[in-house]
Design an enzyme around this catalytic site. Structure first.
Site, mmCIF file in Angstrom:
data_model
loop_
_atom_site.group_PDB
_atom_site.id
_atom_site.type_symbol
_atom_site.label_atom_id
_atom_site.label_comp_id
_atom_site.label_asym_id
_atom_site.label_seq_id
_atom_site.Cartn_x
_atom_site.Cartn_y
_atom_site.Cartn_z
ATOM 1 N N CYS A 1 -18.825 -8.175 3.328
ATOM 2 C CA CYS A 1 -18.289 -6.845 3.625
ATOM 3 C C CYS A 1 -16.943 -6.711 2.928
ATOM 4 C CB CYS A 1 -18.137 -6.667 5.134
ATOM 5 S SG CYS A 1 -17.395 -5.094 5.636
ATOM 6 N N CYS A 26 0.837 -1.201 0.000
ATOM 7 C CA CYS A 26 0.000 0.000 0.000
ATOM 8 C C CYS A 26 0.874 1.254 0.000
ATOM 9 C CB CYS A 26 -0.918 0.002 1.214
ATOM 10 S SG CYS A 26 -2.023 1.431 1.280
ATOM 11 N N CYS A 33 -15.734 -10.679 5.576
ATOM 12 C CA CYS A 33 -15.187 -9.383 5.169
ATOM 13 C C CYS A 33 -13.867 -9.590 4.425
ATOM 14 C CB CYS A 33 -14.954 -8.499 6.387
ATOM 15 S SG CYS A 33 -16.421 -8.294 7.423
ATOM 16 N N ARG A 88 -18.712 -3.130 17.264
ATOM 17 C CA ARG A 88 -17.910 -4.336 17.019
ATOM 18 C C ARG A 88 -16.591 -4.288 17.783
ATOM 19 N NH1 ARG A 88 -18.314 -4.414 11.725
ATOM 20 N NH2 ARG A 88 -20.193 -5.682 11.975
ATOM 21 N N CYS A 143 0.040 5.471 6.592
ATOM 22 C CA CYS A 143 -0.586 5.284 7.904
ATOM 23 C C CYS A 143 0.469 4.788 8.896
ATOM 24 C CB CYS A 143 -1.737 4.297 7.817
ATOM 25 S SG CYS A 143 -2.957 4.693 6.540
#
Length: 443
Positions: A217, A140, A184, A360, A144
């Protein structure tokens, strides 16, 4: 006094008591159903009638519609709920100071309030189980500061190509067999952009997983409106796109994407009719005001997210936050230092300000004991991620989660079935205030 006189006096007292009880009931009934000063608006308070014990014992659980929009439509005229001295309502006009006041309540008071709100809107025995699979790991381009998948950080994660569709479907089947009802899929991308071949494969994955009877998801980075529409047509149930932290602290964590970019993706997902899954991470060096700020953004969205994941940072060597936490000479400002009380306080506040949202318990769950996790469920969590790996960090195994559910008396929420109606609503323990008329009133 003779026995006859005693008997007569007793019957007289009983009759008087019954009359008094009926009069009191009549007065309460009249008082609870009244006109407001606006002649077009009627405020109606009622308590549902509990079913007979024999009927209740043979009834299947009553469920809401599965679609979150359909569920919300059923309660469009609802103003508030009250039980156990606590009143709650679904509202979108929260002031940050109001949320801060809730967040900073004494812990025992916050837990009581959140637990009561949870029982007014949900069945606390039902917990959704979700499995997250990384279908494309590493590589990526984002920066972050917590993420092991960034090309800017030297971590143990090695970039891998997107998984084959058949391999993803095999993993989905294993998750279903283990009890998961929502599958997901996560890809380490900044955005889908023009990745047409990869996107077509993901659409096939969504269709395949949906065909198994599982909810689906995805978390694929930023989406445009057309991509969101195609995912909806393929059968996508929900889309995860976390805000991570408050708008103020966000530039300290990520610089390659703006907060507004995330909000735009959330709007595209919502407009396409896909359920929004959006939460944050504790342990990014944020202050309590940042945690309140994150909840304020979520609670004032045009529609509350269907689900809000609360994550505890799992520090990874090679990431800026992981290295800072490991360096004893660096003042970390709480990086990765998240305990069960931090999690419970965040979950509890989310439950109070977003009563109909599923909360969650997500990354970092492995670091908490069964008792600590129970504290978080008591605070209002009613969904978990399970499985052996959560993207690139450890997560409790399926067997351990099954044992935990049995220990706590929990049952999993079925796929493609709405959540159970709160037992307190079915049995008449909760008082519901409705507003009807030409002018709808909302809290």
């Amino acid at each position: 006094m003779t026995m006859t006189a005693i008997s007569t006096a007793f019957r007289g007292a009983t009759v008087a008591l019954n009359r008094s009880s009926r009069l009191k009931s009549s007065i309460l009934s009249t008082a609870s159903r009244s006109l407001s000063t606006n002649p077009h608006v009627v405020v109606d308070k009622f308590v549902s009638s509990p079913p007979s014990s024999s009927a209740a014992s043979h009834q299947q659980p009553i469920r809401h519609p599965n679609d979150v929009n359909d569920r919300n439509a059923n309660y469009i005229d609802e103003d508030a709920r009250t039980m156990g001295g606590i009143t709650a309502s679904v509202r979108h006009n929260w002031e940050k100071s109001e949320i801060a006041e809730i967040y900073t309540l004494p812990f025992h008071e916050l837990m009581y309030r959140a637990s009561t709100v949870h029982r007014m809107y949900w069945d606390p025995a039902e917990v959704q189980q979700c499995t997250l699979l990384s279908i494309k790991t590493g590589g990526c381009t984002e920066d972050c500061s917590y993420c092991s998948q960034s090309t800017r950080h030297k971590t143990f994660v090695k970039p891998t190509p997107t998984m084959k569709v058949n391999k993803v479907l095999e993993a989905a089947k294993r998750a279903k067999d283990a009890g998961s009802t929502r599958f997901c899929m996560g890809a380490a991308w900044r955005e889908l952009g023009n990745k047409k071949n990869a996107f077509n494969h993901i659409l096939d994955m969504v269709k395949g997983v949906n065909g198994m009877g599982l909810e689906v998801c995805c978390t694929l980075g930023m989406l445009n409106a057309e991509q969101a529409r195609q995912l909806k047509e393929a059968g996508l149930t929900a889309y995860n796109h976390n805000l991570d932290t408050s708008p103020e602290h966000y530039p300290n964590v990520i610089t390659t994407r703006k907060y507004e970019d995330r909000l735009e993706t959330i709007a595209n997902v919502r407009d396409a009719g896909i359920s929004v899954c959006c939460g944050g991470i504790l342990g990014l060096g944020e202050k309590e005001t940042d945690r309140v700020g994150l909840l304020h953004v979520l609670a004032t969205l045009p529609e509350h997210p269907e689900s809000v994941p609360i994550n505890a940072l799992v520090t990874v060597d090679g990431t800026p936050l992981g290295d800072a936490a490991a360096d004893e000479e660096v003042e970390t400002d709480g990086i990765g230092d998240v305990d069960a009380f931090d999690m419970a306080r965040m979950i509890a506040t989310a439950r109070v300000v977003m009563p109909r949202t599923m909360v969650r318990l997500s990354a970092g769950r492995l670091s908490f004991s069964d008792a600590e996790q129970f504290l978080m469920f008591q605070a209002g969590a009613n969904s978990i991620f399970n499985g052996d790996t959560l993207l690139t960090t450890d997560n409790p195994a399926f067997d351990k989660d099954t044992a935990l559910f049995q220990k706590l008396g929990f049952t999993g929420k079925p796929a493609h079935a709405g959540p159970r109606v709160a037992p307190s609503e079915v049995t008449g323990e909760v008082e519901i205030t409705k507003v009807k008329g030409m002018e709808q009133q909302y809290a």
